[in-house]
Design a protein around this motif. Sequence first.
Motif, short mmCIF file in Angstrom:
data_model
loop_
_atom_site.label_atom_id
_atom_site.label_comp_id
_atom_site.label_asym_id
_atom_site.label_seq_id
_atom_site.Cartn_x
_atom_site.Cartn_y
_atom_site.Cartn_z
N GLY A 10 28.59 73.65 51.32
CA GLY A 10 29.20 74.37 50.21
C GLY A 10 28.87 75.86 50.27
O GLY A 10 27.70 76.24 50.18
N PRO A 13 28.87 80.47 45.39
CA PRO A 13 27.86 81.51 45.14
C PRO A 13 26.44 81.02 45.40
O PRO A 13 25.62 81.77 45.93
CB PRO A 13 28.08 81.88 43.68
CG PRO A 13 28.97 80.84 43.09
CD PRO A 13 29.75 80.27 44.23
N ILE A 32 28.79 74.94 55.62
CA ILE A 32 30.04 74.21 55.83
C ILE A 32 30.83 74.27 54.53
O ILE A 32 30.25 74.06 53.46
CB ILE A 32 29.80 72.71 56.15
CG1 ILE A 32 28.83 72.54 57.33
CG2 ILE A 32 31.11 71.99 56.44
CD1 ILE A 32 28.52 71.09 57.66
N GLN A 41 34.21 78.11 43.67
CA GLN A 41 35.12 78.24 42.52
C GLN A 41 35.51 79.71 42.28
O GLN A 41 36.63 80.01 41.90
CB GLN A 41 34.44 77.71 41.26
CG GLN A 41 34.18 76.22 41.30
CD GLN A 41 33.32 75.78 40.12
OE1 GLN A 41 33.64 76.03 38.96
NE2 GLN A 41 32.22 75.12 40.42
N LYS A 49 39.00 87.13 37.69
CA LYS A 49 38.44 87.09 36.32
C LYS A 49 37.09 87.80 36.30
O LYS A 49 36.28 87.61 37.20
CB LYS A 49 38.23 85.64 35.88
CG LYS A 49 39.47 84.97 35.38
CD LYS A 49 39.11 83.82 34.46
CE LYS A 49 40.31 83.41 33.69
NZ LYS A 49 40.60 82.03 33.71
N GLY A 119 32.39 69.53 43.98
CA GLY A 119 32.81 68.66 45.08
C GLY A 119 33.89 69.34 45.89
O GLY A 119 34.12 70.53 45.77
N CYS A 120 34.54 68.54 46.73
CA CYS A 120 35.60 69.09 47.58
C CYS A 120 36.86 69.27 46.75
O CYS A 120 37.19 68.42 45.94
CB CYS A 120 35.93 68.11 48.70
SG CYS A 120 34.70 68.14 49.97
N PHE A 121 37.51 70.36 46.98
CA PHE A 121 38.80 70.56 46.33
C PHE A 121 39.85 69.85 47.17
O PHE A 121 40.14 70.26 48.29
CB PHE A 121 39.13 72.05 46.22
CG PHE A 121 38.23 72.77 45.26
CD1 PHE A 121 38.52 72.80 43.91
CD2 PHE A 121 37.09 73.42 45.70
CE1 PHE A 121 37.68 73.45 43.01
CE2 PHE A 121 36.25 74.08 44.82
CZ PHE A 121 36.56 74.09 43.47
N LEU A 299 23.81 81.90 37.56
CA LEU A 299 22.43 82.42 37.60
C LEU A 299 21.41 81.30 37.69
O LEU A 299 20.36 81.46 38.30
CB LEU A 299 22.17 83.34 36.40
CG LEU A 299 21.92 82.76 35.01
CD1 LEU A 299 20.43 82.67 34.74
CD2 LEU A 299 22.56 83.66 33.98
C1 LIG Z 1 37.45 79.48 35.21
C2 LIG Z 1 35.94 79.46 35.40
C3 LIG Z 1 35.16 80.46 34.84
C4 LIG Z 1 33.79 80.46 35.01
N1 LIG Z 1 33.04 81.46 34.47
C5 LIG Z 1 31.70 81.52 34.68
C6 LIG Z 1 30.90 82.56 34.13
O1 LIG Z 1 31.39 83.45 33.42
N2 LIG Z 1 29.56 82.56 34.42
C7 LIG Z 1 28.96 81.60 35.19
O2 LIG Z 1 27.76 81.66 35.44
N3 LIG Z 1 29.71 80.57 35.69
C8 LIG Z 1 31.04 80.50 35.45
N4 LIG Z 1 31.78 79.45 35.96
C9 LIG Z 1 31.07 78.39 36.69
C10 LIG Z 1 30.71 78.84 38.09
O3 LIG Z 1 31.90 79.20 38.80
C11 LIG Z 1 29.97 77.73 38.82
O4 LIG Z 1 28.76 77.52 38.12
C12 LIG Z 1 29.65 78.16 40.25
O5 LIG Z 1 30.82 78.38 40.99
C13 LIG Z 1 28.83 77.07 40.91
O6 LIG Z 1 28.55 77.52 42.21
P1 LIG Z 1 28.20 76.47 43.37
O7 LIG Z 1 27.88 77.32 44.55
O8 LIG Z 1 27.20 75.50 42.86
O9 LIG Z 1 29.53 75.62 43.60
P2 LIG Z 1 31.07 75.97 43.82
O10 LIG Z 1 31.39 77.35 43.45
O11 LIG Z 1 31.82 74.86 43.17
O12 LIG Z 1 31.22 75.83 45.40
C14 LIG Z 1 31.01 74.58 46.01
C15 LIG Z 1 31.69 74.56 47.36
O13 LIG Z 1 31.31 73.36 48.03
C16 LIG Z 1 32.38 72.90 48.81
N5 LIG Z 1 32.17 71.48 49.11
C17 LIG Z 1 31.91 70.46 48.28
N6 LIG Z 1 31.74 69.31 48.95
C18 LIG Z 1 31.88 69.63 50.26
C19 LIG Z 1 31.84 68.87 51.47
N7 LIG Z 1 31.58 67.56 51.49
N8 LIG Z 1 32.08 69.53 52.64
C20 LIG Z 1 32.33 70.87 52.66
N9 LIG Z 1 32.39 71.61 51.55
C21 LIG Z 1 32.17 71.01 50.37
C22 LIG Z 1 33.60 73.18 47.95
O14 LIG Z 1 34.75 73.31 48.76
C23 LIG Z 1 33.21 74.52 47.27
O15 LIG Z 1 33.75 75.64 47.95
C24 LIG Z 1 33.16 79.43 35.77
C25 LIG Z 1 33.95 78.42 36.32
C26 LIG Z 1 35.31 78.41 36.15
C27 LIG Z 1 36.14 77.31 36.76
#
Ligand SMILES: Cc1cc2nc3c(=O)[nH]c(=O)nc-3n(C[C@H](O)[C@H](O)[C@H](O)COP(=O)(O)OP(=O)(O)OC[C@H]3O[C@@H](n4cnc5c(N)ncnc54)[C@H](O)[C@@H]3O)c2cc1C
Length: 335
Positions: A10, A13, A32, A41, A49, A119-121, A299
């Motif tokens: 993943g 961020p 990956i 996301q 945004k 998860g995976c989109f 954060l």
């Molecule tokens: C519209 C919207 C507004 C938001 N606003 C805020 C905000 O103002 N402040 C804030 O703190 N948070 C906000 N969020 C939430 C924030 O975006 C998430 O908390 C953050 O993106 C989580 O980051 P992450 O790295 O954990 O996962 P994600 O950003 O979900 O990334 C996970 C990645 O893992 C990949 N993945 C999953 N499974 C697999 C696999 N098996 N193989 C390969 N790749 C895989 C996916 O493709 C994805 O790219 C918002 C969310 C949305 C939808």
Amino acid sequence: MIQTDILIIGAGPCGLFTVFEAGLLKLRCHLIDALPQAGGQCAEIYPKKPIYDIPAYPEILAGDLVDQLMEQAKPFQPGFTLGERAETIVKDEEDQFIVTTNRGTVHRAPIIAIAGGLGCFEPRKPPVEGLADYEDHGVEYIIKDPEFYRGKKVVISGGGDSALDWTNFLADGVASEVTLVHRRDGFRGHPDSVQKVLDLAAAGRIRLLTNGEVVGVGGEGQLETVTVKHKTEGEIQLETDHWVPLFGLSPKLGPIADWNLNITKNAIEVDTFDYSTNVEGIYAIGDINTYPGKLKLILCGFHEATLMVQSAFKRIYPDKRLVLKYTTVNGVNGF
Ligand SMILES: Cc1cc2nc3c(=O)[nH]c(=O)nc-3n(C[C@H](O)[C@H](O)[C@H](O)COP(=O)(O)OP(=O)(O)OC[C@H]3O[C@@H](n4cnc5c(N)ncnc54)[C@H](O)[C@@H]3O)c2cc1C
């Protein structure tokens, strides 16, 4: 085989920030992601945004946050396997994890950090008979590399930003012919992109079929035609090399659900001491984990990544002492 210290599943961020924190401890990372670009996301759902709760940024666009995280990770030269889903995990005789993607790319690492977010989109697929036979034979749900379409006839379906943006991009000297099919009259995308599409159609540079939808696919092994059912004109057959239905992506936990991890309500249970899972050597950070008091915020994921790499270091180098060093004192010494 791609070998690294921490294999991050993943590139959202939290995965990206892990590269920086691991790099400070001289641990190399490889990421990956099932999506064709990094950013999770933030990049896929809401790049334009503004976010207001990233410390020290009173306001930052989600897409810009991803750019900054990439910049911050740069000195540590992360590797990327993009557009591929981590599918299976096994351990080898040297206690290292082997992770293979749906496209057969093999990775090896002593530590796995799952930063898989929601998860995976998975692409929303239209209910067209025989569609699966043409997947990767002319039907694609994500445009990974626009060069793939150079000189080709392309039909795009959809009414949102992806469909509009790619129509505009491919029509600008990339594809030989672009047709946009949308089942309604109006579009959901950004007004500027809509206007650009309408202008291209008026200038005869694309074919725009609104009030229609693709209902059939045909060809000998490779896609050759799509059939569009039009509200007033009936069925229209279009010759094409590619059909790209862009109806959005919906997240699914995916293959990680079968990795013998303790899962509650689609999230991986972790110990808040170091965000380790029930499987030694596998950690989970960001939106994908759960624990009492969990908040799905960027954060919080950054904090989790920071503590997690300390524990990962101790697992890889049990005999080395780890002393916390301020970046103000030590600087950022890349590889
Ligand atoms: C519209 C919207 C507004 C938001 N606003 C805020 C905000 O103002 N402040 C804030 O703190 N948070 C906000 N969020 C939430 C924030 O975006 C998430 O908390 C953050 O993106 C989580 O980051 P992450 O790295 O954990 O996962 P994600 O950003 O979900 O990334 C996970 C990645 O893992 C990949 N993945 C999953 N499974 C697999 C696999 N098996 N193989 C390969 N790749 C895989 C996916 O493709 C994805 O790219 C918002 C969310 C949305 C939808």
